[in-house]
Design an enzyme around this catalytic site. Structure first.
Site, PDB file in Angstrom:
ATOM      1  N   LYS A  40       5.027  48.980   5.298  1.00  0.00           N
ATOM      2  CA  LYS A  40       4.358  47.735   4.798  1.00  0.00           C
ATOM      3  C   LYS A  40       2.934  47.813   4.946  1.00  0.00           C
ATOM      4  O   LYS A  40       2.334  47.311   3.301  1.00  0.00           O
ATOM      5  CB  LYS A  40       3.937  46.621   5.676  1.00  0.00           C
ATOM      6  CG  LYS A  40       5.032  45.479   5.587  1.00  0.00           C
ATOM      7  CD  LYS A  40       5.730  44.917   7.033  1.00  0.00           C
ATOM      8  CE  LYS A  40       6.448  44.055   7.361  1.00  0.00           C
ATOM      9  NZ  LYS A  40       6.869  42.851   8.863  1.00  0.00           N
ATOM     10  N   SER A  87       2.242  45.481  10.165  1.00  0.00           N
ATOM     11  CA  SER A  87       2.663  45.668  11.628  1.00  0.00           C
ATOM     12  C   SER A  87       4.174  44.910  11.350  1.00  0.00           C
ATOM     13  O   SER A  87       4.807  43.809  10.371  1.00  0.00           O
ATOM     14  CB  SER A  87       2.027  44.743  12.756  1.00  0.00           C
ATOM     15  OG  SER A  87       1.915  44.876  13.749  1.00  0.00           O
ATOM     16  N   ASP A  88       4.981  45.566  11.993  1.00  0.00           N
ATOM     17  CA  ASP A  88       6.091  44.675  12.549  1.00  0.00           C
ATOM     18  C   ASP A  88       6.795  44.472  14.066  1.00  0.00           C
ATOM     19  O   ASP A  88       6.345  45.291  14.208  1.00  0.00           O
ATOM     20  CB  ASP A  88       7.537  45.593  12.002  1.00  0.00           C
ATOM     21  CG  ASP A  88       8.602  44.971  11.082  1.00  0.00           C
ATOM     22  OD1 ASP A  88       8.438  43.736  10.632  1.00  0.00           O
ATOM     23  OD2 ASP A  88       9.657  44.928  11.987  1.00  0.00           O
ATOM     24  N   GLN A  89       7.678  43.413  14.457  1.00  0.00           N
ATOM     25  CA  GLN A  89       8.313  43.261  15.669  1.00  0.00           C
ATOM     26  C   GLN A  89       9.578  42.913  15.447  1.00  0.00           C
ATOM     27  O   GLN A  89      10.133  42.073  14.281  1.00  0.00           O
ATOM     28  CB  GLN A  89       7.309  42.027  16.074  1.00  0.00           C
ATOM     29  CG  GLN A  89       7.627  41.741  17.365  1.00  0.00           C
ATOM     30  CD  GLN A  89       6.662  40.835  18.338  1.00  0.00           C
ATOM     31  OE1 GLN A  89       7.042  39.727  18.188  1.00  0.00           O
ATOM     32  NE2 GLN A  89       6.522  40.683  19.434  1.00  0.00           N
TER      33      GLN A  89
END
Length: 204
Positions: free
Chosen positions: A64, A80-82
């Site tokens: 991203k 960011s990623d979760q």
């Protein structure tokens, strides 16, 4: 008790871009009082066969940031990623009520690790870092009626694992174990501050 206020906004010498349209991440980054813009990354978030949740979160956060950086080559870009990690199985955003119910039924009484990754990229300087902030969460042994009540109120269908801890979702939990209280919401600010400082964006 005095009402909490955000710090005054200052403009960094190099533009800061949040590669996300998530309102949760935008609210978190706003706490730093640093001017920033947002841009939506166009990234395929499909897990690769056999990909561990932590690896998926890291890969997507970096993808991203890199994708948005192509449009903002002079800026410092945050991605960011979760991913919710249930015994090695990735659980993403449910999208629908039915999927949210199924996720929470599977997670009740279990320890789920929310793998929250953050990446910072600046093409102009060649800067690139990615880090992971895992958060171990123990869910209560929830009843079906409790799950339905929570979902009707919060409708957390855009949250990994259906868990919106900054709202009523905190009542789903027995314990949270982590080193950054913002990581569970979606952007680990302690790591983010460290990384954007290293990239040349002062925070204080």
């Amino acid at each position: 008790m005095p009402e909490a206020t955000l710090p005054p906004v200052h403009t960094p010498t190099r533009a800061l871009v949040l590669g996300s349209t998530s309102r949760y991440r935008k609210e978190l980054l706003s706490r730093l009082g640093t001017a920033f813009s947002t841009d939506s990354p166009q990234v395929d978030e499909t897990p690769r066969p056999g990909e561990a949740p932590a690896d998926l979160a890291r890969r997507l956060a970096l993808a991203k940031a890199r994708e948005v950086a192509q449009r903002h080559p002079e800026a410092v870009v945050i991605g960011s990623d979760q991913v919710a990690d249930l015994h090695g199985e990735p659980l993403g955003k449910p999208g629908t009520h039915e999927r949210a119910v199924a996720q929470l039924q599977r997670m009740r009484g279990q320890t789920v690790v929310f793998q929250t990754a953050v990446a910072v990229v600046c093409l102009a300087t060649g800067f690139e870092q990615v880090d992971l902030a895992p958060v171990a969460v123990v869910f209560r042994d929830l009843g079906d009626a409790e799950i339905e009540h929570y979902l009707r109120i919060e409708q957390p269908y855009d949250c990994a694992g259906s868990a919106k801890s900054e709202g009523l979702g905190i009542a789903l939990l027995e314990r949270i174990d982590n080193d950054d209280p913002t990581a569970l919401v979606g952007l680990p600010l302690i790591r983010t501050c460290r990384m954007i400082r290293a990239a040349g964006v002062p925070v204080l």
